[in-house]
Design a protein around this motif. Structure first.
Motif, mmCIF file in Angstrom:
data_model
loop_
_atom_site.group_PDB
_atom_site.id
_atom_site.type_symbol
_atom_site.label_atom_id
_atom_site.label_comp_id
_atom_site.label_asym_id
_atom_site.label_seq_id
_atom_site.Cartn_x
_atom_site.Cartn_y
_atom_site.Cartn_z
ATOM 1 N N ALA A 2 0.824 -1.196 0.000
ATOM 2 C CA ALA A 2 0.000 0.000 0.000
ATOM 3 C C ALA A 2 0.865 1.256 0.000
ATOM 4 C CB ALA A 2 -0.912 0.005 1.224
ATOM 5 N N VAL A 3 0.295 2.334 -0.558
ATOM 6 C CA VAL A 3 0.855 3.676 -0.455
ATOM 7 C C VAL A 3 -0.157 4.502 0.321
ATOM 8 C CG1 VAL A 3 1.682 5.715 -1.661
ATOM 9 C CG2 VAL A 3 2.086 3.444 -2.644
ATOM 10 N N ILE A 4 0.230 4.953 1.516
ATOM 11 C CA ILE A 4 -0.692 5.612 2.431
ATOM 12 C C ILE A 4 -0.116 6.961 2.814
ATOM 13 C CG2 ILE A 4 -1.860 5.448 4.662
ATOM 14 C CD1 ILE A 4 -1.205 2.345 4.453
ATOM 15 N N ALA A 5 -0.871 8.037 2.565
ATOM 16 C CA ALA A 5 -0.429 9.388 2.910
ATOM 17 C C ALA A 5 -1.161 9.874 4.145
ATOM 18 C CB ALA A 5 -0.688 10.330 1.743
ATOM 19 N N HIS A 108 7.237 12.648 -10.161
ATOM 20 C CA HIS A 108 8.218 11.603 -10.470
ATOM 21 C C HIS A 108 8.467 10.719 -9.245
ATOM 22 C CE1 HIS A 108 9.924 14.611 -13.649
ATOM 23 N NE2 HIS A 108 8.806 14.029 -14.046
ATOM 24 N N LEU A 109 8.492 11.349 -8.092
ATOM 25 C CA LEU A 109 8.683 10.595 -6.855
ATOM 26 C C LEU A 109 7.502 9.669 -6.598
ATOM 27 C CD1 LEU A 109 10.388 10.110 -4.308
ATOM 28 C CD2 LEU A 109 9.193 12.035 -3.236
ATOM 29 N N ALA A 110 6.289 10.125 -6.910
ATOM 30 C CA ALA A 110 5.100 9.291 -6.715
ATOM 31 C C ALA A 110 5.217 7.989 -7.507
ATOM 32 C CB ALA A 110 3.842 10.054 -7.134
ATOM 33 N N THR A 111 5.757 8.062 -8.716
ATOM 34 C CA THR A 111 5.944 6.858 -9.526
ATOM 35 C C THR A 111 6.947 5.909 -8.875
ATOM 36 O OG1 THR A 111 5.421 8.026 -11.576
ATOM 37 C CG2 THR A 111 6.683 5.989 -11.783
ATOM 38 N N LEU A 112 8.035 6.449 -8.342
ATOM 39 C CA LEU A 112 9.040 5.607 -7.684
ATOM 40 C C LEU A 112 8.484 4.970 -6.417
ATOM 41 C CD1 LEU A 112 12.201 7.857 -8.141
ATOM 42 C CD2 LEU A 112 11.667 5.738 -9.347
ATOM 43 N N LEU A 113 7.620 5.678 -5.710
ATOM 44 C CA LEU A 113 7.015 5.106 -4.508
ATOM 45 C C LEU A 113 6.074 3.962 -4.868
ATOM 46 C CD1 LEU A 113 6.306 8.296 -2.374
ATOM 47 C CD2 LEU A 113 8.263 6.734 -2.278
ATOM 48 N N GLN A 114 5.407 4.060 -5.995
ATOM 49 C CA GLN A 114 4.559 2.955 -6.439
ATOM 50 C C GLN A 114 5.399 1.741 -6.834
ATOM 51 O OE1 GLN A 114 2.162 4.886 -9.419
ATOM 52 N NE2 GLN A 114 0.868 5.880 -7.888
ATOM 53 N N VAL A 115 6.605 1.980 -7.327
ATOM 54 C CA VAL A 115 7.518 0.868 -7.608
ATOM 55 C C VAL A 115 7.916 0.189 -6.301
ATOM 56 C CG1 VAL A 115 9.801 0.250 -8.501
ATOM 57 C CG2 VAL A 115 8.370 1.858 -9.768
ATOM 58 N N MET A 116 8.189 0.959 -5.257
ATOM 59 C CA MET A 116 8.491 0.381 -3.950
ATOM 60 C C MET A 116 7.309 -0.430 -3.437
ATOM 61 S SD MET A 116 11.600 1.136 -3.047
ATOM 62 C CE MET A 116 11.559 0.773 -1.282
ATOM 63 N N ASP A 117 6.119 0.086 -3.621
ATOM 64 C CA ASP A 117 4.890 -0.622 -3.241
ATOM 65 C C ASP A 117 4.815 -1.964 -3.960
ATOM 66 O OD1 ASP A 117 2.169 -1.454 -3.014
ATOM 67 O OD2 ASP A 117 1.553 -0.026 -4.554
ATOM 68 N N GLU A 118 5.040 -1.970 -5.257
ATOM 69 C CA GLU A 118 4.980 -3.211 -6.020
ATOM 70 C C GLU A 118 6.119 -4.156 -5.650
ATOM 71 O OE1 GLU A 118 4.810 -1.980 -10.103
ATOM 72 O OE2 GLU A 118 2.658 -1.612 -9.998
ATOM 73 N N GLY A 119 7.188 -3.606 -5.070
ATOM 74 C CA GLY A 119 8.308 -4.427 -4.639
ATOM 75 C C GLY A 119 8.133 -5.022 -3.257
ATOM 76 N N GLN A 259 -11.924 -1.737 -6.862
ATOM 77 C CA GLN A 259 -12.841 -0.841 -7.564
ATOM 78 C C GLN A 259 -12.178 -0.120 -8.722
ATOM 79 O OE1 GLN A 259 -14.049 1.631 -4.294
ATOM 80 N NE2 GLN A 259 -15.673 0.243 -3.634
ATOM 81 N N LEU A 260 -10.892 0.224 -8.567
ATOM 82 C CA LEU A 260 -10.206 0.993 -9.596
ATOM 83 C C LEU A 260 -9.793 0.167 -10.799
ATOM 84 C CD1 LEU A 260 -7.937 3.320 -7.426
ATOM 85 C CD2 LEU A 260 -9.855 4.009 -8.857
ATOM 86 N N VAL A 261 -9.463 -1.099 -10.586
ATOM 87 C CA VAL A 261 -9.000 -1.928 -11.703
ATOM 88 C C VAL A 261 -10.048 -2.057 -12.807
ATOM 89 C CG1 VAL A 261 -8.308 -4.257 -12.387
ATOM 90 C CG2 VAL A 261 -7.255 -3.178 -10.402
ATOM 91 N N PRO A 262 -11.319 -2.353 -12.501
ATOM 92 C CA PRO A 262 -12.315 -2.420 -13.577
ATOM 93 C C PRO A 262 -12.502 -1.092 -14.287
ATOM 94 C CG PRO A 262 -13.145 -3.478 -11.599
ATOM 95 C CD PRO A 262 -11.892 -2.753 -11.215
ATOM 96 N N ALA A 263 -12.186 0.015 -13.578
ATOM 97 C CA ALA A 263 -12.337 1.324 -14.191
ATOM 98 C C ALA A 263 -11.153 1.671 -15.080
ATOM 99 C CB ALA A 263 -12.493 2.388 -13.104
ATOM 100 N N GLY A 264 -10.193 0.745 -15.184
ATOM 101 C CA GLY A 264 -9.064 0.953 -16.067
ATOM 102 C C GLY A 264 -8.009 1.868 -15.508
ATOM 103 N N VAL A 265 -7.761 1.811 -14.211
ATOM 104 C CA VAL A 265 -6.761 2.658 -13.582
ATOM 105 C C VAL A 265 -5.668 1.768 -12.996
ATOM 106 C CG1 VAL A 265 -6.353 4.562 -11.997
ATOM 107 C CG2 VAL A 265 -8.615 4.251 -12.997
ATOM 108 N N PRO A 266 -4.702 1.324 -13.812
ATOM 109 C CA PRO A 266 -3.625 0.481 -13.293
ATOM 110 C C PRO A 266 -2.749 1.263 -12.328
ATOM 111 C CG PRO A 266 -3.144 1.153 -15.537
ATOM 112 C CD PRO A 266 -4.542 1.612 -15.243
ATOM 113 N N PRO A 267 -2.000 0.563 -11.415
ATOM 114 C CA PRO A 267 -1.244 1.229 -10.365
ATOM 115 C C PRO A 267 -0.324 2.335 -10.860
ATOM 116 C CG PRO A 267 -1.281 -1.118 -9.966
ATOM 117 C CD PRO A 267 -1.910 -0.892 -11.312
#
Length: 273
Positions: A2-5, A108-119, A259-267
Motif C-alpha cells: 500500500a501507499v498511504i499518505a 516523479h517521486l510518486a511513480t518511484l514510490l509505487q515501484v516500492m509498493d509493487e516491490g 474498484q479501480l481496476v475495472p475502471a481501467g486505472v492500473p497502479p
C-alpha cells in the motif's frame, strides 16, 4: 502492499502517527518525510544518525539532472536499530525554503514510490499540514499534492477533541474535492483518530462526513520517544494500536484497488495533475 499518505488540517501528530504505522507495519515499510515544513525524524527519533548528504532535498537536484531513479534508493536511512532493511526512511527537507524546488519532482517521486509498493513495501507518507491554493485544490507549488493524488489512501490525522475537529473540517472539504477531481477519487479519504479526547468514532464521522479507519492510542511517553530519541524506551502502547490500525487501513486499500481496476486505472497510471 500500500501507499498511504498522512496529513493534517493543523498540527495533530502526523509525524508520530506516520512513524508508528511504519514501525508497526506487518510488511517491510518505507517512511517518506514529505512535509514541506521539513523533516524531524533523523534529528529526533534517530538522534542525529545519518548524513545531511542524503534525503529528499537532494532528490530535486537528481531530478533536474535526470538521475532521480538511479539515486532514489541511495537516500534511504535505516529506521530499525538492526539495519535489516525492513524499516526504511527517506528523510525530509532540511529547510522549508527548499519546498518550491520540489514542485516538478513530486510526481516523479510518486511513480518511484509505487515501484516500492509493487516491490513489497508499505509506503507511509508524512505530508504534514495541508496547503491549499483554493477551497477545492491543494497547492501544486509548495505542497506534495501528487503524492496524495496517487496514494491508495489519504488519512487525515485528527484528535477526538472539539478543537481538532474544528480545524479538520476545512481540510476534509479541500481534500475531498481535490481527490475527486485530480486524484483517484474522494473515497481515498479517511480519518485516523488519536484518542486524546472523548468524542466517539461515530461522533467524528458524523461531524466530518468521512469514515474513521483507525484509532491510535493517546500515549505521551511514546510520542516523546518518537520525537526526541529512539533508544530511550519502547513505545509499546502506540505501536500496539498502530498494528491494530493496519487491518482496517489495508481493507480500505484492497477495496479501492478492486474498484479501480475495472475502471481501467492500473497502479502506475493513477491520475495525477
Amino acid at each position: 502492499m500500500a501507499v498511504i499518505a498522512l496529513v493534517s488540517g493543523k498540527s495533530s501528530g502526523v509525524t508520530c502517527s506516520a512513524l508508528a504505522l511504519a514501525l508497526a507495519s506487518p510488511r517491510p515499510s518505507l517512511l517518506v518525510e514529505a512535509d514541506p515544513a521539513g523533516g524531524t525524524i533523523r534529528t529526533g527519533y534517530l538522534a542525529g544518525e545519518g548524513s545531511a548528504a542524503t534525503g529528499l532535498h537532494r532528490l530535486a537536484v537528481a531530478d533536474r539532472q535526470n538521475t532521480l531513479a538511479k539515486e532514489f534508493q541511495h537516500h534511504f536511512v535505516a529506521l530499525d536499530r538492526d539495519h535489516t532493511g525492513q524499516r526504511l526512511l527517506l528523510p525530509g527537507l532540511t529547510d522549508p525554503a527548499q519546498a518550491p524546488s520540489m514542485a516538478r519532482t513530486w510526481d516523479h517521486l510518486a511513480t518511484l514510490l509505487q515501484v516500492m509498493d509493487e516491490g513489497g513495501y508499505d509506503v507511509i507518507i508524512d505530508a504534514g499540514r495541508i496547503t491549499a491554493e483554493s477551497e477545492t485544490r491543494l497547492s501544486s507549488t509548495t505542497y506534495p499534492a501528487p503524492l496524495l493524488r496517487r496514494a491508495d489512501a489519504v488519512l487525515l490525522v485528527v484528535r477526538n477533541t472539539q478543537a481538532s475537529l474544528n480545524s479538520a473540517a476545512p481540510a476534509v472539504r479541500v481534500l475531498r474535492e481535490d481527490l475527486a477531481h485530480h486524484g483517484t477519487g474522494a473515497d481515498a479519504l479517511a480519518l485516523l483518530v488519536i484518542e486524546e479526547g472523548n468524542f466517539s468514532s461515530s461522533n467524528i464521522q458524523q461531524a466530518l462526513h468521512a469514515p474513521v479507519v483507525g484509532l491510535l492510542a493517546w500515549d505521551s511517553e511514546s510520542a516523546d520517544v518518537f520525537t526526541h530519541g529512539a533508544y530511550k524506551k519502547t513505545a509499546r502502547a502506540l505501536l500496539r494500536s498502530a498494528r491494530s490500525a493496519h487491518g482496517p487501513i489495508n481493507e480500505l486499500v484492497t477495496r479501492r484497488r478492486v474498484q479501480l481496476v475495472p475502471a481501467g486505472v492500473p497502479p502506475l497510471a493513477r491520475r495525477a495533475s
